[in-house]
Design an enzyme around this catalytic site. Structure first.
Site, PDB file in Angstrom:
ATOM      1  N   SER A 154     -11.626  -6.441  -1.127  1.00 29.60           N
ATOM      2  CA  SER A 154     -12.193  -7.485  -2.371  1.00 29.60           C
ATOM      3  C   SER A 154     -13.298  -8.176  -1.834  1.00 29.60           C
ATOM      4  O   SER A 154     -13.586  -8.435  -0.728  1.00 29.60           O
ATOM      5  CB  SER A 154     -11.163  -8.187  -2.705  1.00 29.60           C
ATOM      6  OG  SER A 154      -9.834  -7.755  -2.959  1.00 29.60           O
TER       7      SER A 154
HETATM    8  N1  SAH Z   1      -5.854  -6.888   0.348  1.00 29.35           N
HETATM    9  C1  SAH Z   1      -6.799  -5.842   0.498  1.00 29.35           C
HETATM   10  C2  SAH Z   1      -7.309  -5.155  -0.634  1.00 29.35           C
HETATM   11  C3  SAH Z   1      -6.988  -3.835  -0.809  1.00 29.35           C
HETATM   12  S1  SAH Z   1      -7.222  -2.992  -2.535  1.00 29.35           S
HETATM   13  C4  SAH Z   1      -8.038  -6.154   1.531  1.00 29.35           C
HETATM   14  O1  SAH Z   1      -8.198  -7.290   2.043  1.00 29.35           O
HETATM   15  O2  SAH Z   1      -8.782  -5.318   2.039  1.00 29.35           O
HETATM   16  C5  SAH Z   1      -5.557  -2.912  -2.875  1.00 29.35           C
HETATM   17  C6  SAH Z   1      -4.760  -1.933  -1.952  1.00 29.35           C
HETATM   18  O3  SAH Z   1      -3.271  -1.846  -2.668  1.00 29.35           O
HETATM   19  C7  SAH Z   1      -4.889  -0.714  -1.641  1.00 29.35           C
HETATM   20  O4  SAH Z   1      -4.908  -0.429  -0.493  1.00 29.35           O
HETATM   21  C8  SAH Z   1      -3.789   0.201  -2.349  1.00 29.35           C
HETATM   22  O5  SAH Z   1      -3.494   1.591  -1.722  1.00 29.35           O
HETATM   23  C9  SAH Z   1      -2.730  -0.881  -2.395  1.00 29.35           C
HETATM   24  N2  SAH Z   1      -1.870  -0.511  -3.306  1.00 29.35           N
HETATM   25  C10 SAH Z   1      -1.729  -0.120  -4.631  1.00 29.35           C
HETATM   26  N3  SAH Z   1      -0.469  -0.138  -4.956  1.00 29.35           N
HETATM   27  C11 SAH Z   1       0.311  -0.281  -4.088  1.00 29.35           C
HETATM   28  C12 SAH Z   1       1.960  -0.391  -3.885  1.00 29.35           C
HETATM   29  N4  SAH Z   1       2.737   0.016  -4.816  1.00 29.35           N
HETATM   30  N5  SAH Z   1       2.427  -0.955  -2.728  1.00 29.35           N
HETATM   31  C13 SAH Z   1       1.601  -1.288  -1.865  1.00 29.35           C
HETATM   32  N6  SAH Z   1       0.188  -1.087  -1.772  1.00 29.35           N
HETATM   33  C14 SAH Z   1      -0.379  -0.580  -2.995  1.00 29.35           C
END
Ligand code: SAH
Length: 219
Positions: free
Chosen positions: A63
């Site tokens: 993000s």
């Molecule tokens: N907080 C992260 C943002 C990552 S983007 C950072 O600081 O980099 C969101 C993430 O959510 C992705 O890696 C995606 O694979 C994950 N995601 C999506 N659906 C999910 C689920 N049901 N359970 C766990 N992770 C999930």
């Protein structure tokens, strides 16, 4: 070349975080400490302090700095809390939380991302972050209740488990809406059976994929 990016990081925090309204000094200090460039691949490191999200592989993104600051501030942390994060991704948001709270429990559905995040978190000494690979739409039952829950992927509705796993007085920060655009909401559990909901901002997160989110291939 010895570049720890500390000047770029200070500028990022001043312009994109404080400059866009984040005031909580705990959040500002945490973001000054965490070396964001280590959470992206080498070729993108020089862009890690710019005002946008960046690809981290597997069609996922880290993000943008302002979003991380805003979501962390919205938890209204005092220090000492136990926090659940859904969507470990790069691990950056977890690392920022780890500077402030006692423990972070972070769930990621894609194993390669969780592995890389774990490596970086270990390298910078974030021992209070626990990462688990599973469908995070179920929360993390064994460790509940949480003083705060932060969801960094957007689903069509708020999974019930998040409400159930929130401590009384705890806050849930969660994007809800369509696949391409959501509203960021803050839901506070004011009493056992009473939840207050606030609308924070428009946002655009990658999809929350799972049993209580979008179906795989559906986005
Ligand atoms: N907080 C992260 C943002 C990552 S983007 C950072 O600081 O980099 C969101 C993430 O959510 C992705 O890696 C995606 O694979 C994950 N995601 C999506 N659906 C999910 C689920 N049901 N359970 C766990 N992770 C999930």
């Amino acid at each position: 070349m010895n570049n720890d990016y500390s000047i770029a990081r200070r500028r990022m925090v001043e312009k994109q975080v404080q400059g866009k309204g984040v005031k909580d000094t705990k959040v500002i200090e945490a973001m000054l400490r965490v070396p964001r460039h280590l959470f992206v691949e080498d070729a993108l490191q020089s862009q890690a302090y710019s005002d946008f999200s960046l690809p981290i592989g597997e069609k996922q993104t880290i993000s943008q700095p302002h979003t991380v600051g805003l979501m962390t501030e919205a938890l209204e942390l005092k220090g000492g809390e136990k926090i659940l994060e859904i969507g470990t991704g790069s691990g950056y948001q977890a690392a920022v939380l780890a500077q402030i709270v006692h423990r972070v429990y972070s769930v990621e559905r894609i194993i390669s991302l969780a592995r890389r995040a774990r490596k970086v978190l270990d390298a910078i000494g974030c021992r209070n972050v626990h990462v688990k690979v599973t469908d995070g739409t179920f929360g993390w039952e064994d460790q509940a209740p949480f003083d705060g829950i932060i969801v960094t992927a957007g689903g069509p509705a708020v999974p019930d488990k998040y409400l159930q796993q929130l401590a009384v007085g705890g806050r849930l920060i969660v994007p809800v809406g369509q696949r391409g655009s959501q509203r960021l909401k803050r839901i506070t559990r004011v009493a056992e059976n009473k939840f207050d909901e606030e609308d924070l901002v428009d946002c655009r997160f990658v999809p929350l994929v799972g049993k209580h989110g979008w179906r795989e291939g559906d986005y």
